[in-house]
Every structure is written in structure tokens, then in C-alpha cells.
Design a protein around this motif. Structure first.
Motif, PDB file in Angstrom:
ATOM      1  N   VAL A  82       0.853  -1.101  -0.036  1.00 42.67           N
ATOM      2  CA  VAL A  82       0.027  -0.109  -0.149  1.00 42.67           C
ATOM      3  C   VAL A  82       0.849   1.287   0.026  1.00 42.67           C
ATOM      4  CG1 VAL A  82      -1.806   1.230   1.187  1.00 42.67           C
ATOM      5  CG2 VAL A  82      -1.879  -1.268   1.132  1.00 42.67           C
ATOM      6  N   LEU A  83       0.801   2.238  -0.911  1.00 44.49           N
ATOM      7  CA  LEU A  83       1.309   3.513  -1.079  1.00 44.49           C
ATOM      8  C   LEU A  83       0.159   4.476  -0.638  1.00 44.49           C
ATOM      9  CD1 LEU A  83       3.339   3.040  -4.165  1.00 44.49           C
ATOM     10  CD2 LEU A  83       4.267   3.169  -1.938  1.00 44.49           C
ATOM     11  N   THR A  84       0.476   5.252   0.350  1.00 43.03           N
ATOM     12  CA  THR A  84      -0.606   6.202   0.657  1.00 43.03           C
ATOM     13  C   THR A  84      -0.014   7.412   1.084  1.00 43.03           C
ATOM     14  OG1 THR A  84      -2.337   6.651   2.351  1.00 43.03           O
ATOM     15  CG2 THR A  84      -0.713   5.396   3.113  1.00 43.03           C
ATOM     16  N   ARG A  85      -0.520   8.513   0.914  1.00 42.95           N
ATOM     17  CA  ARG A  85      -0.408  10.053   1.308  1.00 42.95           C
ATOM     18  C   ARG A  85      -1.420  10.961   1.526  1.00 42.95           C
ATOM     19  NH1 ARG A  85       1.014  15.183  -0.622  1.00 42.95           N
ATOM     20  NH2 ARG A  85       0.109  15.068  -2.577  1.00 42.95           N
ATOM     21  N   GLN A  86      -1.323  11.713   2.668  1.00 40.34           N
ATOM     22  CA  GLN A  86      -2.393  12.881   2.991  1.00 40.34           C
ATOM     23  C   GLN A  86      -1.926  13.903   2.503  1.00 40.34           C
ATOM     24  OE1 GLN A  86      -2.279  12.415   7.323  1.00 40.34           O
ATOM     25  NE2 GLN A  86      -4.206  11.010   7.062  1.00 40.34           N
ATOM     26  N   ASN A  87      -2.719  14.948   2.155  1.00 41.09           N
ATOM     27  CA  ASN A  87      -2.274  16.335   1.748  1.00 41.09           C
ATOM     28  C   ASN A  87      -1.229  16.824   2.654  1.00 41.09           C
ATOM     29  OD1 ASN A  87      -4.474  16.478   0.065  1.00 41.09           O
ATOM     30  ND2 ASN A  87      -5.859  17.574   1.260  1.00 41.09           N
ATOM     31  N   ASN A  88      -0.105  17.458   1.692  1.00 44.77           N
ATOM     32  CA  ASN A  88       1.018  17.992   2.530  1.00 44.77           C
ATOM     33  C   ASN A  88       1.943  17.176   3.243  1.00 44.77           C
ATOM     34  OD1 ASN A  88       0.182  20.632   1.323  1.00 44.77           O
ATOM     35  ND2 ASN A  88      -1.210  20.678   2.805  1.00 44.77           N
ATOM     36  N   LYS A  89       1.692  15.754   3.109  1.00 42.75           N
ATOM     37  CA  LYS A  89       2.502  14.755   3.820  1.00 42.75           C
ATOM     38  C   LYS A  89       3.209  14.055   2.816  1.00 42.75           C
ATOM     39  CE  LYS A  89       0.484  15.492   7.821  1.00 42.75           C
ATOM     40  NZ  LYS A  89       0.897  15.740   9.174  1.00 42.75           N
ATOM     41  N   PRO A  90       4.342  13.378   3.132  1.00 40.32           N
ATOM     42  CA  PRO A  90       4.925  12.298   2.278  1.00 40.32           C
ATOM     43  C   PRO A  90       4.433  11.033   2.111  1.00 40.32           C
ATOM     44  CG  PRO A  90       6.130  12.339   4.465  1.00 40.32           C
ATOM     45  CD  PRO A  90       5.151  13.450   4.641  1.00 40.32           C
TER      46      PRO A  90
END
Length: 114
Positions: A82-90
């Protein structure tokens, strides 16, 4: 799912593919749905064999749900990632700990063939 949400998902998949290409220049990562459109395909395909990428670009973390989706969608011997990212996060990468040795083997094999 509405169009803005679908578009964000597509952008997330393209971003994740670009990050894989940055880290592994010869892996040729690309968003799979734009080419094949098959259900239960990995969100990203690349030259690192044996990985099934599920990409999530969401603010609310549902990691176990996403991992379950990757596990259900993967082909027999693939490692669900799983590759995941939230806004303004790495970007974050998640795998089941038991899959870590196989992930390392897959990356080492890719590197030896590049």
C-alpha cells in the motif's frame, strides 16, 4: 464515487508512480488503469516483479482496509503493498511485516537486473 474523488485517485496514482520512478529510475512505473482498465489490477505496474501496489490518496487512514483490498486483488504470489499519502505529507509504504524479506528479495533482484 464522484468525479473529484476519482480524479484525486488518478492524480495520486500518477504521483506514486513518479515517486517509484524517482527512487528506481529503470523501474518504468505507470498507472495501470489508464492502459488496461482491468478490475483487480494493481494501481501501479513496474519492472519490480512480484509486487501488487494499492495506492490511496486520502485524508482518513484506513490502512488495514486498504491492505485487505491489496491482499484480495493480488495475484497468487504477489506481495501486497500500500502506498498512501495525505495532503501535504510524504508518501508512506505499508506491507505486512512477514512480507518484508520477500520485498527485499524483489528489490535486490530488480537491482541486479538493471
Amino acid at each position: 464515487m464522484g468525479k473529484p474523488s476519482r480524479d484525486k485517485g488518478k492524480r495520486g496514482e500518477r504521483e506514486a508512480a513518479a515517486e517509484l520512478n524517482r527512487l528506481f529510475p529503470d523501474c518504468n512505473a505507470y498507472r495501470s488503469q489508464q492502459f488496461s482498465g482491468a478490475n483487480h489490477d494493481a494501481d501501479i505496474k513496474c519492472n519490480i516483479d512480484g509486487l501488487h501496489f494499492e495506492v490511496k490518496r486520502q485524508e482518513r487512514m484506513q490502512l488495514y482496509k486498504w491492505m485487505e483490498q491489496a491482499e484480495n486483488d493480488k495475484r497468487y504470489s504477489e506481495i501486497p503493498v500500500v502506498l498512501t499519502r495525505q495532503n501535504n505529507k510524504p508518501w508512506l509504504l505499508a506491507i505486512q511485516l512477514d512480507d518484508l524479506p520477500n520485498l527485499i528479495d524483489a528489490i535486490n533482484e530488480y537491482r541486479s537486473n538493471s
